[in-house]
Design a protein around this motif. Structure first.
Motif, short mmCIF file in Angstrom:
data_model
loop_
_atom_site.label_atom_id
_atom_site.label_comp_id
_atom_site.label_asym_id
_atom_site.label_seq_id
_atom_site.Cartn_x
_atom_site.Cartn_y
_atom_site.Cartn_z
N GLY A 1 -18.14 37.24 -2.23
CA GLY A 1 -19.25 38.00 -2.80
C GLY A 1 -20.56 37.72 -2.09
O GLY A 1 -21.37 38.64 -1.86
N ALA A 2 -20.78 36.46 -1.74
CA ALA A 2 -22.01 36.10 -1.03
C ALA A 2 -22.05 36.76 0.35
O ALA A 2 -23.10 37.27 0.79
CB ALA A 2 -22.09 34.59 -0.89
N ALA A 3 -20.92 36.77 1.02
CA ALA A 3 -20.87 37.43 2.33
C ALA A 3 -21.17 38.92 2.18
O ALA A 3 -21.91 39.52 2.98
CB ALA A 3 -19.51 37.21 2.98
N ALA A 4 -20.61 39.55 1.16
CA ALA A 4 -20.86 40.98 0.94
C ALA A 4 -22.34 41.24 0.69
O ALA A 4 -22.90 42.25 1.14
CB ALA A 4 -20.01 41.48 -0.22
N ALA A 5 -22.99 40.36 -0.06
CA ALA A 5 -24.41 40.54 -0.35
C ALA A 5 -25.26 40.52 0.92
O ALA A 5 -26.24 41.26 1.06
CB ALA A 5 -24.89 39.45 -1.30
N LEU A 6 -24.88 39.69 1.89
CA LEU A 6 -25.67 39.54 3.11
C LEU A 6 -25.52 40.72 4.06
O LEU A 6 -26.12 40.72 5.15
CB LEU A 6 -25.29 38.23 3.81
CG LEU A 6 -25.67 36.96 3.03
CD1 LEU A 6 -25.15 35.72 3.73
CD2 LEU A 6 -27.19 36.87 2.84
N ALA A 7 -24.75 41.72 3.67
CA ALA A 7 -24.65 42.93 4.50
C ALA A 7 -26.01 43.61 4.63
O ALA A 7 -26.26 44.32 5.62
CB ALA A 7 -23.64 43.90 3.90
N VAL A 8 -26.91 43.42 3.66
CA VAL A 8 -28.23 44.06 3.71
C VAL A 8 -29.30 43.08 4.18
O VAL A 8 -30.49 43.37 4.09
CB VAL A 8 -28.61 44.64 2.33
CG1 VAL A 8 -27.64 45.74 1.94
CG2 VAL A 8 -28.63 43.56 1.26
N ALA A 9 -28.90 41.92 4.64
CA ALA A 9 -29.85 40.89 5.10
C ALA A 9 -29.55 40.59 6.56
O ALA A 9 -28.91 39.59 6.89
CB ALA A 9 -29.76 39.65 4.23
N SER A 10 -30.01 41.45 7.44
CA SER A 10 -29.63 41.34 8.84
C SER A 10 -30.18 40.09 9.50
O SER A 10 -29.70 39.70 10.57
CB SER A 10 -30.09 42.58 9.60
OG SER A 10 -31.51 42.75 9.48
#
Length: 889
Positions: A821-830
């Motif tokens: 889930g944390a990895a998925a969240a960082l999709a918008v944090a380039s």
């Protein structure tokens, strides 16, 4: 011998008995309850499904008292503190204090009856220290004769004048009138005659539910507890409306491998014996009176250091002779034969130990009928004592103490009432049902299957998934249990016992689901919810049968302590709170024979065949009215199915009306039909009103919210109010409704819901809405104790800015779901590509997959592409595939 086949007697053909105090069960607590009630002037009736002379756990032998608080040797306050620690603080100390302060007087009373306790050369009780704080174990050299002594007391002339004993009579239901216990209904296990008892008070002393799990030995009746203890009292108390408590806190004991008896380490330890693993090392760190000790035992058995043993081979011969004199003659006298049959001797072989099957027991754990310090249950006139009562770790002395308390109080408060004939008829049906289909599945096969499911899905370590599967299995088995065949009174008894075991199995599984934490070591080890959660769960979990038949769970605050215990602080204030309610797992038998005997009933109603023909004629909705009003629920359910198939004009209000049918199967069919047909349901104010009306069945309420949302007939106020519904399925639909209306503030208010599924839905909804109210609620959910909730919250942050301050730290969470889930969240944090690059080295393939998908969403850059190129060599096909897609021009 009369070999005429047993037939179902008419309901009016019954033996009727009356008394002031009815005692059910003639074991340890029951005999003392009968004696105490008689001493206080009551006319007592003692019912025992076996024979009082040799019934109950006590008849199997007893080598000593575990909890004797002898003045000058042990202190009552220390004992109360000890039990409080053993029970992780969840204890009503007032009940335990009764045993602590009255136990010595009970020892003296029993001694006066002729029970022998070991004394030293000076005539002092030879209490032995086994536990870390206090000495409580008092050996009984002639423990095998305790039951014989008690029976002798019961047969004294002064007792016979006031106590009537009816052996071979098995009660199956406590009878109530205006909420008060006024008797019982049952049958004679030898003659089959039906028995109804009118009483001023009822004392249940039927022992634990020892036949819940299957023993590792494979023998159906080879249980640690007396196999006659099938949970009779648990089921009777529940159906009478009394509260039970701690049913998620199982009884699990150390025992001899392949033998249905304890290893008796608490007897051997004072002689110098101790527990070791296969390497010969001691391994038990915690106290005996703790589920944590059982967790250590199981962990050691399952490890490379197993199996484990009670070490005796190092002891001198005279010590072993003394030990054999106790273990081979008082506690399970067959023990010596068992060892001899294997060619083993304490001098040459240490004793291999194992753990018992699971059971429910107040006396050896904390799972029983909720009682106060006078053994009163929550039903006026109904008492519980012994292993049935929820007085943690009460053991034999506690059973005697609470038997005495129950008998004394019952004698003083007995008040007769008139039993409900409907309850009597229900008991009659339960008893004689197997005679309707004597060639049905035999009890042994059905019971084995039921208890195998208990082992497979309910025994710890527990998980929510396995517990849900258990409930599904118990529901599926309802038909087999109702269809068991029997021909003799003994077989009727065994069939009723299976129904008791099923009741206990459901209660244990549901209780284990509701308490969303781990506590009491192995007793309630939720592998999916590790760790104790005192903030949410420093409370008793009680369960009762509500007047509408639903299983209702109640959070009961722990009462203020009488004795302060380091490490435990009782929260101030707090009130009883109803947590969840579940509809009964119903099953309708294939036919019904009115009482009075005769042949088995016929099967399917011909009206179902009429409905099948009706479906071919394009009927109008009015044609279904007589079928929807049929007294047979199978016909009404078939009418709903046919209505769903034909969909005549005006069908929706008719289906909505069926949501209030008297039978759950009809209600649930109507709910499923409305959901199935939602795309063709014509919306309108009439239907909206019907769906908004209150419905008792949570399945119906959830369906109504679902349909109202789908038809856009709901509003924010409706869905927000539904967030307070006691059933999580309804609250889940309420969240979906609020999301559909973009009511982010309402969704956020549900972030503290007790149900994991609801909190997950809240996280997903807030991520979807991406509203200003979301981040604060998601931040709280990202710190949730449940890893699946944390994972959902983190994933939802992808709808905002990715919350890198939370998400980056979560990449190190122990749970792979959370890391994904944390990895998925960082999709918008380039800016956090390096953190995702580290996640690509995660040991779990789904975390790596989430990381590569998230990196794919970052703008193309040499650093990103280098990391993705490295992912092309990942051992997981999905990771490689997503990396290839991201790198494709």
């Amino acid at each position: 011998m009369d070999t005429a086949p047993l037939t179902i007697p008419p309901l009016s053909e019954r033996t009727e008995l009356t008394c002031d105090v009815l005692v059910v069960g003639g074991g340890t607590a029951g005999t003392m309850a009968a004696i105490a009630a008689a001493e206080n002037g009551a006319r007592v009736l003692l019912l025992e499904k076996a024979h009082v002379r040799h019934s109950g756990a006590l008849a199997m032998g007893m080598d000593g008292v575990n909890n004797a608080v002898i003045p000058g040797i042990a202190d009552p306050e220390d004992y109360v503190a000890e039990i409080t620690r053993a029970n992780d603080g969840i204890v009503n100390q007032r009940t335990v204090h009764q045993t602590a302060t009255r136990g010595y007087a009970m020892v003296k009373r029993l001694e006066g009856y002729g029970v022998k306790f070991e004394k030293d050369e000076h005539g002092q009780y030879a209490v032995r220290r086994v536990h870390r704080s206090g000495a409580y174990v008092l050996p009984m050299p002639e423990g095998k004769d305790v039951k014989k002594v008690l029976y002798r007391v019961l047969r004294r002339r002064d007792m016979r004048e006031r106590i009537r004993i009816e052996n071979r009579v098995m009660p199956v239901r406590v009878l109530t009138s205006e909420g008060r216990a006024v008797g019982a209904a049952g049958f004679n296990t030898r003659t089959g005659e039906f028995v109804v008892v009118r009483a001023g008070a009822v004392i249940l002393a039927t022992g634990p539910c020892g036949r819940l799990g299957l023993p590792a030995s494979g023998y159906l009746y080879g249980t640690y507890e007396n196999p006659a203890n099938a949970g009779d009292g648990y089921a009777m108390a529940y159906h009478a409306g009394a509260e039970l408590s701690g049913l998620e806190c199982f009884q699990i004991n150390p025992l001899i491998k392949d033998y249905n008896g304890p290893a008796c380490a608490y007897v051997a330890n004072p002689f110098g014996g101790y527990q070791v693993n296969a390497d010969g090392d001691r391994f038990v760190d915690c106290d005996y009176w703790s589920g944590q000790m059982m967790a250590e035992v199981k962990r050691e058995i399952d490890s490379a250091r197993g199996p484990i043993y009670l070490k005796t081979t190092h002891l001198p011969d005279e010590t072993l002779t003394a030990l054999e004199g106790i273990l081979h003659t008082t506690e399970r006298p067959t023990r010596g034969t068992f060892h001899a049959g294997r060619g083993h001797d304490y001098r040459t072989h240490d004793i291999e130990m194992h753990i018992s099957e699971i059971g429910l027991c107040g006396g050896h754990s904390a799972s029983g009928v909720w009682v106060d310090e006078n053994a009163r249950t929550t039903v006026p006139g109904l008492y519980a004592a012994g292993d049935l009562a929820c007085v943690p770790h009460n053991y034999m002395i506690g059973a005697f103490v609470f038997g005495e308390l129950a008998g004394t109080d019952a004698a003083a408060s007995a008040r007769p009432g008139e039993p409900d004939e409907a309850q009597i008829a229900e008991a009659h049906e339960l008893v004689y049902r197997p005679l309707r289909h004597p060639d049905g599945p035999p009890q042994q096969q059905v019971e084995y299957k039921l208890r195998r499911f208990v082992n497979d899905y309910v025994a710890p370590p527990k998980t929510g998934t396995r517990l849900e599967l258990a409930l599904e299995a118990f529901t599926r088995m309802s038909g087999e249990i109702a269809g068991m065949g029997g021909r003799t009174p003994h077989e009727l008894m065994r069939c009723v016992e299976v129904s008791f075991i099923r009741d206990c199995a459901e209660l244990a599984a549901r209780s284990s689901l509701v308490r969303t934490e781990s506590r009491w070591g192995l007793y309630h080890d939720r592998a999916d919810l590790p760790g104790r959660d005192d903030d949410a769960w420093f409370a008793h979990l009680n369960v009762r049968r509500a007047p509408d038949g639903r299983m209702e769970f109640v959070r009961v605050p722990v009462a203020d302590y009488l004795v302060d215990v380091d490490g435990f602080t009782v929260p101030s204030g707090g009130a009883r709170t109803v947590l969840e309610r579940f509809a009964p797992m119903e099953f309708t038998a294939s036919g019904h024979v009115p009482s009075g005997g005769g042949a088995p009933a016929a099967a399917r109603s011909p009206r179902i065949l009429e409905l099948l023909a009706l479906a071919e004629t394009a009927p109008g909705v009015d044609a279904f009215a007589p079928y929807l009003a049929d007294p047979d629920p199978k016909v009404r359910r078939a009418a709903v199915a046919t209505l769903t198939e034909t969909v005549p004009e005006g069908f929706a209000p008719v289906l909505a009306a069926a949501l209030d049918d008297a039978h759950a199967s009809v209600r649930h069919a109507a709910a499923a039909a409305l959901r199935e047909l939602v795309e063709v349901v014509p919306p309108g104010p009439g239907l909206a009103a019907a769906l908004r009306a209150p419905h008792a069945d949570p399945v119906a309420r959830a369906a109504c919210l679902d349909v109202l949302r789908a038809l856009r007939l709901g509003d924010t106020a409706l869905f927000a109010d539904a967030l307070a519904d006691p059933d999580q399925r309804v609250r889940l639909q309420a969240v979906r409704g609020l999301v559909s209306l973009d009511a982010a503030d309402g969704v956020a208010r549900a972030a503290a819901d007790q149900s994991r599924e609801v909190r997950i839905a809240v996280a997903a909804g807030l991520g979807q809405l991406a509203a200003p109210e979301g981040p604060e609620a998601l931040g709280a959910l990202a710190a949730d104790p449940d890893p699946l909730v944390r994972a959902a919250a983190l994933k939802a942050f992808a709808g905002y800015d990715g919350a890198p301050g939370i998400s980056v730290a979560a990449l190190a969470d122990p749970s792979w779901e959370v890391r994904a889930g944390a990895a998925a969240a960082l999709a918008v944090a380039s800016a956090h590509g390096r953190d995702l690059a580290r996640a690509l080295a995660d040991p779990h393939l789904d975390v790596r997959k989430a990381a590569v998908i998230a990196l794919s969403a970052h703008p193309a850059a040499p650093a990103r592409d280098e990391v993705l190129t490295g992912a092309l060599a990942d051992p997981d096909a999905d990771v490689r595939a997503y990396a290839r897609r991201a790198l494709a021009p």
